[in-house]
Scaffold this motif. Structure first.
Motif, PDB file in Angstrom:
ATOM      1  N   GLU A 135       0.529  -1.136  -0.046  1.00  0.00           N
ATOM      2  CA  GLU A 135      -0.177  -0.124   0.108  1.00  0.00           C
ATOM      3  C   GLU A 135       1.005   0.960  -0.511  1.00  0.00           C
ATOM      4  O   GLU A 135       1.044   1.951  -0.425  1.00  0.00           O
ATOM      5  CB  GLU A 135      -0.856   0.245   0.885  1.00  0.00           C
ATOM      6  CG  GLU A 135      -1.966   1.215   1.489  1.00  0.00           C
ATOM      7  CD  GLU A 135      -3.392   1.456   0.035  1.00  0.00           C
ATOM      8  OE1 GLU A 135      -3.865   2.052   0.101  1.00  0.00           O
ATOM      9  OE2 GLU A 135      -3.085   0.076  -0.849  1.00  0.00           O
ATOM     10  N   GLN A 136       2.054   1.358   0.842  1.00  0.00           N
ATOM     11  CA  GLN A 136       3.152   2.842   0.925  1.00  0.00           C
ATOM     12  C   GLN A 136       3.765   2.762  -0.465  1.00  0.00           C
ATOM     13  O   GLN A 136       3.003   3.561  -0.898  1.00  0.00           O
ATOM     14  CB  GLN A 136       3.819   2.267   2.127  1.00  0.00           C
ATOM     15  CG  GLN A 136       4.834   2.874   1.714  1.00  0.00           C
ATOM     16  CD  GLN A 136       5.742   2.660   3.087  1.00  0.00           C
ATOM     17  OE1 GLN A 136       7.619   2.472   1.806  1.00  0.00           O
ATOM     18  NE2 GLN A 136       5.860   3.035   4.665  1.00  0.00           N
ATOM     19  N   ALA A 137       3.641   0.987  -1.191  1.00  0.00           N
ATOM     20  CA  ALA A 137       3.812   1.526  -3.133  1.00  0.00           C
ATOM     21  C   ALA A 137       3.477   2.385  -3.980  1.00  0.00           C
ATOM     22  O   ALA A 137       3.231   2.944  -4.264  1.00  0.00           O
ATOM     23  CB  ALA A 137       4.560   0.979  -3.239  1.00  0.00           C
ATOM     24  N   LYS A 138       1.497   2.025  -3.488  1.00  0.00           N
ATOM     25  CA  LYS A 138       0.728   2.443  -4.715  1.00  0.00           C
ATOM     26  C   LYS A 138       0.714   3.776  -4.152  1.00  0.00           C
ATOM     27  O   LYS A 138       0.696   4.978  -4.731  1.00  0.00           O
ATOM     28  CB  LYS A 138      -0.439   2.058  -3.896  1.00  0.00           C
ATOM     29  CG  LYS A 138      -0.094   0.280  -5.009  1.00  0.00           C
ATOM     30  CD  LYS A 138      -1.363  -0.798  -4.544  1.00  0.00           C
ATOM     31  CE  LYS A 138      -2.885  -0.464  -4.563  1.00  0.00           C
ATOM     32  NZ  LYS A 138      -3.832  -0.772  -4.213  1.00  0.00           N
ATOM     33  N   LYS A 139       0.386   4.110  -2.964  1.00  0.00           N
ATOM     34  CA  LYS A 139       0.299   5.679  -2.223  1.00  0.00           C
ATOM     35  C   LYS A 139       1.663   6.665  -2.692  1.00  0.00           C
ATOM     36  O   LYS A 139       1.606   7.875  -3.440  1.00  0.00           O
ATOM     37  CB  LYS A 139       0.457   5.900  -0.827  1.00  0.00           C
ATOM     38  CG  LYS A 139      -0.611   5.675  -0.182  1.00  0.00           C
ATOM     39  CD  LYS A 139      -1.683   5.500  -0.663  1.00  0.00           C
ATOM     40  CE  LYS A 139      -3.445   5.543  -0.309  1.00  0.00           C
ATOM     41  NZ  LYS A 139      -3.997   4.089  -0.830  1.00  0.00           N
ATOM     42  N   LEU A 140       3.216   6.158  -2.694  1.00  0.00           N
ATOM     43  CA  LEU A 140       4.158   6.765  -3.169  1.00  0.00           C
ATOM     44  C   LEU A 140       4.313   7.029  -4.643  1.00  0.00           C
ATOM     45  O   LEU A 140       4.468   8.721  -5.064  1.00  0.00           O
ATOM     46  CB  LEU A 140       5.115   5.885  -2.621  1.00  0.00           C
ATOM     47  CG  LEU A 140       5.848   6.243  -1.071  1.00  0.00           C
ATOM     48  CD1 LEU A 140       7.422   5.554  -1.163  1.00  0.00           C
ATOM     49  CD2 LEU A 140       5.847   7.401  -0.567  1.00  0.00           C
ATOM     50  N   ALA A 141       3.615   5.877  -5.222  1.00  0.00           N
ATOM     51  CA  ALA A 141       3.036   6.253  -6.894  1.00  0.00           C
ATOM     52  C   ALA A 141       2.370   6.972  -6.733  1.00  0.00           C
ATOM     53  O   ALA A 141       2.548   8.111  -8.276  1.00  0.00           O
ATOM     54  CB  ALA A 141       2.274   5.429  -7.384  1.00  0.00           C
ATOM     55  N   LEU A 142       1.103   7.546  -6.467  1.00  0.00           N
ATOM     56  CA  LEU A 142       0.274   8.611  -6.888  1.00  0.00           C
ATOM     57  C   LEU A 142       1.186   9.623  -6.092  1.00  0.00           C
ATOM     58  O   LEU A 142       0.709  10.831  -6.751  1.00  0.00           O
ATOM     59  CB  LEU A 142      -0.727   8.227  -5.105  1.00  0.00           C
ATOM     60  CG  LEU A 142      -2.343   7.041  -5.888  1.00  0.00           C
ATOM     61  CD1 LEU A 142      -3.058   7.369  -4.778  1.00  0.00           C
ATOM     62  CD2 LEU A 142      -3.350   8.137  -7.523  1.00  0.00           C
ATOM     63  N   PHE A 143       1.325  10.238  -4.967  1.00  0.00           N
ATOM     64  CA  PHE A 143       2.738  10.721  -4.951  1.00  0.00           C
ATOM     65  C   PHE A 143       3.241  11.253  -6.271  1.00  0.00           C
ATOM     66  O   PHE A 143       3.297  12.860  -6.308  1.00  0.00           O
ATOM     67  CB  PHE A 143       3.258  10.799  -3.523  1.00  0.00           C
ATOM     68  CG  PHE A 143       3.786  12.328  -3.072  1.00  0.00           C
ATOM     69  CD1 PHE A 143       3.245  13.332  -2.695  1.00  0.00           C
ATOM     70  CD2 PHE A 143       5.533  12.440  -3.859  1.00  0.00           C
ATOM     71  CE1 PHE A 143       3.786  14.262  -2.128  1.00  0.00           C
ATOM     72  CE2 PHE A 143       6.618  13.473  -3.261  1.00  0.00           C
ATOM     73  CZ  PHE A 143       5.524  14.497  -2.242  1.00  0.00           C
ATOM     74  N   GLY A 144       4.171  10.580  -6.877  1.00  0.00           N
ATOM     75  CA  GLY A 144       4.463  10.946  -8.088  1.00  0.00           C
ATOM     76  C   GLY A 144       4.192  10.927  -9.225  1.00  0.00           C
ATOM     77  O   GLY A 144       4.272  12.668  -9.651  1.00  0.00           O
ATOM     78  N   MET A 145       2.906  10.864  -9.184  1.00  0.00           N
ATOM     79  CA  MET A 145       1.891  10.828 -10.278  1.00  0.00           C
ATOM     80  C   MET A 145       1.784  11.882 -10.153  1.00  0.00           C
ATOM     81  O   MET A 145       0.816  13.022 -11.380  1.00  0.00           O
ATOM     82  CB  MET A 145       0.519  10.012 -10.144  1.00  0.00           C
ATOM     83  CG  MET A 145      -0.097  10.542 -11.444  1.00  0.00           C
ATOM     84  SD  MET A 145      -1.791   9.202 -11.432  1.00  0.00           S
ATOM     85  CE  MET A 145      -2.506   9.977 -10.228  1.00  0.00           C
ATOM     86  N   ALA A 146       0.923  12.964  -8.752  1.00  0.00           N
ATOM     87  CA  ALA A 146       0.532  14.245  -8.928  1.00  0.00           C
ATOM     88  C   ALA A 146       1.832  14.879  -9.568  1.00  0.00           C
ATOM     89  O   ALA A 146       0.926  15.885 -10.137  1.00  0.00           O
ATOM     90  CB  ALA A 146       0.009  14.818  -7.125  1.00  0.00           C
ATOM     91  N   SER A 147       2.831  15.058  -9.131  1.00  0.00           N
ATOM     92  CA  SER A 147       4.035  16.462  -9.286  1.00  0.00           C
ATOM     93  C   SER A 147       3.882  15.759 -11.296  1.00  0.00           C
ATOM     94  O   SER A 147       4.543  17.465 -11.419  1.00  0.00           O
ATOM     95  CB  SER A 147       4.552  15.508  -8.717  1.00  0.00           C
ATOM     96  OG  SER A 147       5.775  14.443  -9.586  1.00  0.00           O
ATOM     97  N   THR A 148       3.692  15.048 -11.412  1.00  0.00           N
ATOM     98  CA  THR A 148       4.247  14.710 -12.846  1.00  0.00           C
ATOM     99  C   THR A 148       2.817  15.802 -13.267  1.00  0.00           C
ATOM    100  O   THR A 148       2.948  16.181 -14.658  1.00  0.00           O
ATOM    101  CB  THR A 148       4.272  13.535 -13.465  1.00  0.00           C
ATOM    102  OG1 THR A 148       5.530  12.553 -13.194  1.00  0.00           O
ATOM    103  CG2 THR A 148       5.030  12.669 -14.915  1.00  0.00           C
TER     104      THR A 148
END
Length: 448
Positions: A101-114
């Motif tokens: 779940e942590q990896a998925k949330k970090l991915a969402l965070f990265g997606m937001a910045s891009t």
């Protein structure tokens, strides 16, 4: 917005680079310091202070009429903005301790910045219909209320060193290491920023680069001499499994995105005479693709957690995007849909996978008490890659007639960025070992 800002503030062509450079240089140079703050103090407080400060200083910037005041305030706003990055990552790690779940949330965070990076281009184009000043005011209008709300409703998170007295926290701040690293990064970025202005043979490029290269091993030696848990980076960071292929792959992705966006947007406006908003809209496929791929990564977490073969394929997609840009001849008329549009979709799909994969892998590779520093470490690599890429791209203009209207120089820059990310992807395939990746059986969160 560089050209309108330069015109309004009387910035000479030679100094236009500082409109972007003052922000990016301070942002990159202070990332590790901000990460250390987020590890030593409550990250939700570090985040909200930076968030509120950014709103205040963007409002002040929007009324500036003096170029030097603008440069200074941009640097201050970068110092505040950088507080929000490692603290965000620290909070995500604490709030979502389960590894998948942590990896998925970090991915969402990265997606937001891009995604935000692409949306910002469109917003800038819209506000240039009035004035660049209104862009900064709009950001304040958005940030202001949310930053105040964040102060009261942000989930309470603890610092790793929550129980340490204030004097002990200052000792663990490693201000000596911070000073050396800031000097190293500032000089490195300064050199590459000046290379495109003064030339690769100029003292303004060579001297800062040489000093920064000397300061880097000085920083490593300083960190090794510091007592354990008092250094800015963990002593064993260079021994962490897979750290070098992770760093190499991470260095390529912001280089790819920055060179794609900056040159294409500039070419559309200068050579094709598109308006700022039309140029931004023509880059929207990047933002839409980033959103789609980021969403897919939530349903297919192996895109992030199994990088051994995923990353080389993603690098190949970036390479394909670069080749389409290179042979687009600038993307005029029908060539936009044949080359530019297709290149943005294919390249961004790969770029998003590289970005969120490397961001997550580097953060989770560092030991848990360095959660904030881990996020900062990844972002420094991203930022340095972008600075080097833009400098090389500017230098390659000379392989054509030296003007942006001639696509030869831009074509060669896409050969360079495409080749580099393909090379890092192949090195990743050979060097990275999935069996050596951190295996977290329990919650992935630093103990208070």
């Amino acid at each position: 917005m560089t050209a309108p800002i330069a015109a309004d503030l009387g910035v000479s062509t030679a100094n236009e680079a500082w409109i972007l450079g003052t922000y990016s240089m301070v942002f990159a140079a202070t990332l590790l310091f901000a990460g250390r703050l987020a590890d030593l103090y409550a990250p939700h407080r570090i985040y909200t202070i930076g968030f509120i400060g950014l709103a205040v200083f963007y409002l002040i910037i929007s009324f500036m009429t003096d170029q030097y005041a603008f440069f200074f305030l941009r640097a201050v706003s970068a110092l505040l903005a950088v507080w929000t990055i490692p603290s965000s990552i620290n909070m995500i790690i604490q709030m979502y301790p389960e590894p998948a779940e942590q990896a998925k949330k970090l991915a969402l965070f990265g997606m937001a910045s891009t995604l935000a990076n692409t949306v910002a281009l469109v917003l800038a184009g819209v506000f240039l219909l009035a004035s660049w000043m209104w862009y900064f005011r709009f950001i304040t209008i958005i940030i202001g209320p949310f930053s105040v709300l964040a102060w009261f409703i942000m989930p309470r998170t603890q610092a790793v060193a929550e129980d340490l007295p204030g004097s002990e926290k200052w000792k663990r701040m490693d201000l000596g290491g911070v000073a050396i690293l800031i000097a190293c990064l500032v000089l490195f970025i300064l050199g590459f920023t000046q290379a495109s202005i003064s030339g690769w043979n100029s003292a303004l490029f060579i001297a800062p680069l040489v000093i920064s290269v000397v300061l880097l091993p000085a920083f490593v030696i300083w960190e090794q001499k510091m007592p354990h848990d008092y250094s800015l980076l963990p002593h064993e960071v260079w021994k962490f499994p897979n750290i070098f292929p992770l760093i190499l792959q991470a260095s390529a992705i912001f280089m790819w995105f920055a060179c794609a966006q900056l040159r294409i947007a500039t070419y559309f406006q200068v050579a094709l005479h598109d308006s700022a908003i039309l140029a931004a809209v023509k880059l929207m496929p990047m933002g839409i693709t980033a959103l789609v791929v980021g969403t897919i990564s939530q349903a297919m977490p192996w895109l992030i957690t199994k990088p051994r073969f995923v990353q080389p394929v993603a690098s190949a997609l970036c390479f394909a995007g670069s080749m389409l840009f290179a042979f687009s001849n600038g993307g005029a008329d029908v060539d936009y849909w044949k080359f530019m549009f297709t290149g943005q979709v294919i390249g961004t799909a790969g770029g998003m996978i590289v970005f969120i994969g490397m961001n997550t892998s580097i953060i989770q590779a560092l030991t848990l008490q360095y959660a904030g520093v881990g996020g900062s470490f990844a972002n420094i690599i991203f930022q340095v890659g972008a600075v080097v890429g833009i400098a090389v791209q500017s230098g390659l203009l000379g392989t054509g007639d030296g003007t942006i209207q001639d696509w030869v120089g831009s074509k060669n820059s896409y050969f360079f960025t495409g080749a580099y990310i393909m090379l890092t992807g192949l090195i990743f395939l050979v060097w990275f070992r999935q069996s050596k990746a951190p295996q977290h059986a329990g919650p992935v969160v630093a103990p208070p």
